[in-house]
Design a protein around this motif. Structure first.
Motif, short mmCIF file in Angstrom:
data_model
loop_
_atom_site.label_atom_id
_atom_site.label_comp_id
_atom_site.label_asym_id
_atom_site.label_seq_id
_atom_site.Cartn_x
_atom_site.Cartn_y
_atom_site.Cartn_z
N VAL A 166 -2.99 -11.95 -2.54
CA VAL A 166 -2.76 -10.84 -1.62
C VAL A 166 -1.33 -10.31 -1.72
CG1 VAL A 166 -4.55 -11.27 0.10
CG2 VAL A 166 -2.43 -12.59 0.19
N ALA A 167 -0.91 -9.97 -2.93
CA ALA A 167 0.43 -9.43 -3.12
C ALA A 167 0.67 -8.19 -2.28
CB ALA A 167 0.66 -9.11 -4.60
N SER A 168 -0.40 -7.43 -2.02
CA SER A 168 -0.26 -6.15 -1.32
C SER A 168 0.09 -6.28 0.15
CB SER A 168 -1.56 -5.34 -1.46
OG SER A 168 -2.66 -6.07 -0.97
N ILE A 169 0.00 -7.49 0.74
CA ILE A 169 0.34 -7.61 2.17
C ILE A 169 1.84 -7.84 2.38
CG2 ILE A 169 -1.96 -8.53 2.66
CD1 ILE A 169 -0.59 -11.24 3.29
N ALA A 170 2.58 -8.10 1.31
CA ALA A 170 4.02 -8.36 1.44
C ALA A 170 4.74 -7.09 1.89
CB ALA A 170 4.59 -8.85 0.12
N VAL A 171 5.64 -7.23 2.85
CA VAL A 171 6.39 -6.08 3.34
C VAL A 171 7.54 -5.76 2.40
CG1 VAL A 171 5.80 -6.54 5.75
CG2 VAL A 171 7.91 -7.50 4.79
N LYS A 172 8.05 -4.53 2.49
CA LYS A 172 9.16 -4.10 1.66
C LYS A 172 10.50 -4.29 2.36
CE LYS A 172 6.11 -2.65 -1.28
NZ LYS A 172 5.81 -3.49 -2.47
#
Length: 313
Positions: free
Chosen positions: A298-304
């Motif tokens: 789930v790399a896409s859940i990491a915040v920027k």
């Protein structure tokens, strides 16, 4: 956590857990701060300036006491059933934060509904347990937010129905666990399906996530809707990653109806909140947070950006 939510079978998830190169263990046997923490082939090193931001009691103790509710794949899991060693997204992130701050993040299992009261009572310093940041909880703890997650779509390997968005589920048979936020999401989307003229979804409810996945395996449904982190983990681990795929909708990178998940910190320790936020930002900047999330599918859940108390409702 977005309770009540679906959880994948704990035993299967734990059996498939892939450990990072971490020498720390869970429970009462955390690694010493001097031990190496290596993530994605890169060693996390202590930042003295960040260490200096820590409260004196934390520096003196050499550790941050962390409450976590285990198991809750992929965020927190036991490496082996019946043992105390931990793994999971939250655990790995805790070890990286500890290495960056020069202290140990010592995890201890705690029932979820007792986590916030335990923080208030001073039994723990922080909690890392996929906790949803919301205004109600912000009254008693502070959050450092590290992910945005909501509902995701799990499909059969190869995505034979070519599902790309929530709209693509209209007119199709969909599996979901009963009494979950995901069921509410599908119910609320039925009007959009009707207006689009593509037909309403045939929503089939199941008592457990694993039952819904059996329906997907057998072709009785074209997709299952569950929390995106759980969907990513199942897609990555079931049958060695060959049973399911996770649908990635660019318009909803964290999932549908995504909300921030945060590290909860005792309001009695504002310096710790500041140090954790800055350490997390350093792990975002060097790619460590994304590497950890990607390990669990789930790399896409990491915040920027490492925000504080980001929830607005």
């Amino acid at each position: 956590m977005n309770a009540p939510i679906a959880r994948p079978a704990a035993a299967a998830a734990v059996a498939a857990a892939m450990l990072l190169s971490l020498s720390a263990c869970g429970g009462d046997e955390p690694a010493a701060p001097s031990e190496k923490v290596v993530i994605g082939g890169k060693q996390i090193v202590k930042d003295q300036k960040l260490h200096d931001l820590l409260p004196e009691k934390i520096k003196k103790a050499g550790k941050v006491r962390v409450a976590t509710d285990v198991p809750y794949p992929p965020f927190e899991m036991y490496v082996k059933e019946g043992e105390t060693a931990l793994t999971g997204l939250d655990y790995d992130l805790g070890q990286a934060l500890g290495a960056k701050l020069g202290v140990t993040f010592a995890f201890s299992p705690q029932k979820f509904d007792g986590i916030v009261p335990a923080l208030q009572a001073g039994k723990f310093d922080v909690a890392m347990s996929a906790i949803t940041d919301n205004k109600e909880r912000q009254k008693v703890v502070d959050f450092v937010d590290y992910s945005q997650s909501g509902s995701g779509i799990l499909v059969a390997d190869g995505n034979p129905a070519k599902v790309a968005t929530l709209d693509d589920l209209c007119g199709k048979s969909i599996a979901v666990q009963a009494a979950t936020n995901q069921l509410d999401l599908l119910k609320s989307h039925q009007d959009a399906c009707a207006k689009a003229g593509t037909g309403k979804m045939d929503v089939q409810t199941f008592p457990k996530d694993s039952d819904a996945q059996l329906a997907l395996r057998s072709g009785k449904v074209v997709a299952q809707v569950l929390t995106k982190p759980a969907a990513g983990w199942v897609a990555k681990t079931a049958d060695g990653g060959k049973a399911f795929d996770l649908v990635e909708d660019p318009a909803a990178p964290g999932g549908y109806n995504a909300s921030p998940n945060g590290i909860a910190v005792s309001k009695q320790l504002p310096e710790l909140t500041d140090a954790v936020q800055k350490a997390l930002q350093a792990l975002i900047d060097d790619g460590t947070l994304t590497t950890i999330c990607d390990k669990y599918g789930v790399a896409s859940i990491a915040v920027k950006e490492a925000t504080r108390n980001a929830a607005v409702d």
